[in-house]
Design an enzyme around this catalytic site. Structure first.
Site, PDB file in Angstrom:
ATOM      1  CB  CYS A 122     -23.543 -16.538 -25.520  1.00  0.00           C
ATOM      2  SG  CYS A 122     -23.836 -17.315 -23.913  1.00  0.00           S
ATOM      3  CB  CYS A 150     -20.931 -17.902 -20.576  1.00  0.00           C
ATOM      4  SG  CYS A 150     -22.137 -19.166 -21.046  1.00  0.00           S
ATOM      5  CB  SER A 151     -18.154 -18.066 -24.330  1.00  0.00           C
ATOM      6  OG  SER A 151     -17.979 -19.266 -23.597  1.00  0.00           O
ATOM      7  CB  CYS A 152     -23.548 -20.554 -25.660  1.00  0.00           C
ATOM      8  SG  CYS A 152     -23.673 -21.084 -23.945  1.00  0.00           S
TER       9      CYS A 152
END
Ligand code: FE
Length: 221
Positions: free
Chosen positions: A127, A130-132
């Site tokens: 991602c 961000c942190s998907c």
């Protein structure tokens, strides 16, 4: 809800300044040193919030337990079913969320896109924003997954990143990098081990590691 009162006194910082970061920090952040620093910072912040009455003792652990309730075992169930049931595999590749529901897995994400590794193509998940991550299936991502270095390098030089994970993808195999977002979370369907039919099905989930599902590893025979 009342606004918290602000305590004007400066707070002691228990952390030494970090000296430098290297390009490989994405891949070493899970070592003892990286974790120790993060753990100390987290503990200090937690203690402060509890002292100020903004957080109940144990509240963070309870929330983490909830977030960790899904996990690798759910992803492994999907993969093993796909390895052993071609019709399910076709449905999983067509619509990951619906296929997961067939196994009773509740998927919170809008969409789960399952990408299949083949002899011609290797898939890697990132991602960049961000942190998907498919959290409702796999739980929390590893710390390196959310590091800026991994997020940047996975798209810029995926083969080099994979080599640092110990995975040398031959040049004739295409590397496809998938950028996750809020609506679309990816999961890798790895290639099965050789001699799949002769193997005990009970042993198969153990071959599906977290990194295999992200694409930074392959199934070990
Ligand atoms: Fe994200």
């Amino acid at each position: 809800m009342d606004e918290p009162t602000t305590d004007p006194r400066p707070l002691p910082c228990p952390l030494p300044a970090r000296t430098s970061y290297t390009a490989q920090d994405a891949l070493v952040v899970e070592t003892g040193a990286g974790n120790a620093e993060a753990a100390r910072l987290t503990e200090a912040l937690q203690a402060l919030l509890v002292a100020k009455g903004l957080l109940a003792p144990g509240e963070v652990e309870q929330e983490i337990a909830k977030l960790d309730a899904p996990g690798l075992h759910l992803g492994a169930r999907l993969v093993v079913r796909a390895w052993t049931d071609p019709d399910f595999k076709a449905r999983l590749l067509a619509d990951g969320k619906s296929a997961a529901a067939e196994l009773g897995l509740k998927v919170g994400e809008a969409q789960i896109v399952v990408v299949e590794n083949t002899a011609q193509a290797h898939n890697l998940i990132v991602c960049t924003l961000c942190s998907c991550y498919p959290r409702s299936i796999l739980g929390q991502p590893p710390s390196w997954y959310i590091s800026k270095t991994y997020r940047a390098r996975a798209v810029r030089e995926p083969r080099a990143v994979l080599r640092e994970f110990g995975l040398d993808i031959p040049l004739h195999v295409r590397v496809r990098v998938h950028d996750s977002n809020a609506d679309m979370r990816y999961l890798v369907l790895p290639m099965p081990p050789p001699g799949l039919r002769d193997r005990d099905e009970a042993d198969l989930p153990g071959l599906v590691t977290r990194d295999v599902l992200i694409g930074t590893a392959v199934v070990q025979a």
